[in-house]
Design a protein around this motif. Sequence first.
Motif, PDB file in Angstrom:
ATOM      1  N   LEU A   7       8.035 -13.476  20.066  1.00 48.14           N
ATOM      2  CA  LEU A   7       6.728 -14.058  19.766  1.00 48.14           C
ATOM      3  C   LEU A   7       6.660 -15.475  20.317  1.00 48.14           C
ATOM      4  CD1 LEU A   7       4.046 -13.838  18.091  1.00 48.14           C
ATOM      5  CD2 LEU A   7       5.348 -14.843  16.194  1.00 48.14           C
ATOM      6  N   TRP A  64       0.653 -15.493  20.331  1.00 49.91           N
ATOM      7  CA  TRP A  64      -0.292 -15.771  19.259  1.00 49.91           C
ATOM      8  C   TRP A  64      -0.758 -17.195  19.360  1.00 49.91           C
ATOM      9  CZ3 TRP A  64       2.132 -15.674  13.682  1.00 49.91           C
ATOM     10  CH2 TRP A  64       3.104 -16.638  13.563  1.00 49.91           C
ATOM     11  N   LYS A 104      -1.857 -17.472  10.530  1.00 48.20           N
ATOM     12  CA  LYS A 104      -0.689 -16.866  11.195  1.00 48.20           C
ATOM     13  C   LYS A 104       0.068 -15.919  10.276  1.00 48.20           C
ATOM     14  CE  LYS A 104      -0.283 -19.647  15.276  1.00 48.20           C
ATOM     15  NZ  LYS A 104       0.579 -20.420  16.161  1.00 48.20           N
ATOM     16  N   THR A 105      -0.032 -16.094   8.971  1.00 40.19           N
ATOM     17  CA  THR A 105       0.524 -15.098   8.052  1.00 40.19           C
ATOM     18  C   THR A 105      -0.206 -13.771   8.242  1.00 40.19           C
ATOM     19  OG1 THR A 105       1.227 -16.753   6.424  1.00 40.19           O
ATOM     20  CG2 THR A 105       0.876 -14.512   5.618  1.00 40.19           C
ATOM     21  N   LEU A 108       0.806 -12.218  11.561  1.00 38.97           N
ATOM     22  CA  LEU A 108       2.121 -11.563  11.478  1.00 38.97           C
ATOM     23  C   LEU A 108       1.979 -10.144  10.940  1.00 38.97           C
ATOM     24  CD1 LEU A 108       4.750 -14.152  10.161  1.00 38.97           C
ATOM     25  CD2 LEU A 108       4.746 -12.937  12.349  1.00 38.97           C
ATOM     26  N   GLU A 112       2.942  -6.589  12.867  1.00 39.61           N
ATOM     27  CA  GLU A 112       3.744  -5.540  12.241  1.00 39.61           C
ATOM     28  C   GLU A 112       2.974  -4.219  12.187  1.00 39.61           C
ATOM     29  OE1 GLU A 112       5.291  -4.752   7.795  1.00 39.61           O
ATOM     30  OE2 GLU A 112       6.072  -6.589   8.718  1.00 39.61           O
ATOM     31  N   ILE A 118       9.164  -8.688  15.064  1.00 39.05           N
ATOM     32  CA  ILE A 118       9.521  -9.950  15.706  1.00 39.05           C
ATOM     33  C   ILE A 118      10.991 -10.247  15.428  1.00 39.05           C
ATOM     34  CG2 ILE A 118       9.003 -12.412  15.882  1.00 39.05           C
ATOM     35  CD1 ILE A 118       6.732 -10.499  16.799  1.00 39.05           C
ATOM     36  N   ALA A 121      11.282 -16.000  18.004  1.00 42.10           N
ATOM     37  CA  ALA A 121       9.987 -16.655  18.148  1.00 42.10           C
ATOM     38  C   ALA A 121      10.161 -18.066  18.679  1.00 42.10           C
ATOM     39  CB  ALA A 121       9.260 -16.688  16.807  1.00 42.10           C
ATOM     40  N   LEU A 132       7.745 -18.576   9.783  1.00 40.35           N
ATOM     41  CA  LEU A 132       8.474 -17.534  10.507  1.00 40.35           C
ATOM     42  C   LEU A 132       9.847 -17.301   9.896  1.00 40.35           C
ATOM     43  CD1 LEU A 132       7.438 -18.624  14.091  1.00 40.35           C
ATOM     44  CD2 LEU A 132       6.886 -16.410  13.040  1.00 40.35           C
ATOM     45  N   ALA A 135       9.524 -15.510   6.702  1.00 38.64           N
ATOM     46  CA  ALA A 135       9.153 -14.115   6.945  1.00 38.64           C
ATOM     47  C   ALA A 135      10.339 -13.273   7.415  1.00 38.64           C
ATOM     48  CB  ALA A 135       8.022 -14.044   7.970  1.00 38.64           C
ATOM     49  N   VAL A 137      12.167 -13.768  10.343  1.00 37.25           N
ATOM     50  CA  VAL A 137      12.403 -13.679  11.786  1.00 37.25           C
ATOM     51  C   VAL A 137      13.806 -14.226  12.044  1.00 37.25           C
ATOM     52  CG1 VAL A 137      11.679 -14.478  14.067  1.00 37.25           C
ATOM     53  CG2 VAL A 137       9.957 -13.869  12.343  1.00 37.25           C
TER      54      VAL A 137
END
Length: 148
Positions: A7, A64, A104-105, A108, A112, A118, A121, A132, A135, A137
């Motif tokens: 990403l 993104w 951006k949440t 993401l 998915e 991802i 990133a 990130l 999350a 990553v």
Amino acid sequence: MTREAALFDLDGTLCDTSGIDHLVTGEDADYRAFHAAAAGCPPRSDVLEALEDARTRGLAVVLWTGREFIWRDLTLDWLDLHGIAHDGLYMRWAADYRPATVVKTALLADVEDDGLRIVEAWEDDAAIVALLRDAGVPTVHEVGGAAS
């Protein structure tokens, strides 16, 4: 089937906006002028090299941005001008003024939902770097020191 992906954020990460960042600082921030001017910005060679390396390793390349969807054509033209191939471009909807972390949440989740996982990133915003990592990553590269 899920495909592993790398990403890349656009502004300040893949797209070197250092010459126009002044347009979005202070009380007179002008995002319209900033996004229009981004069309003339060069890619960051180090991040472009990482993107090409990810592709060579067989990862999907996902881009993104916090840019509104109204800037999609300008963004696609910029990518084409610089020969940057990608497997997905995720953007903020028009008139979506939520904070970047909220947008951006949601993006993401869209990534998915599209069957992409991802695994690495590149991002220049410290809050998004934290998002990130939170999350899950596995590898997050802070570009330019990840400004907050």
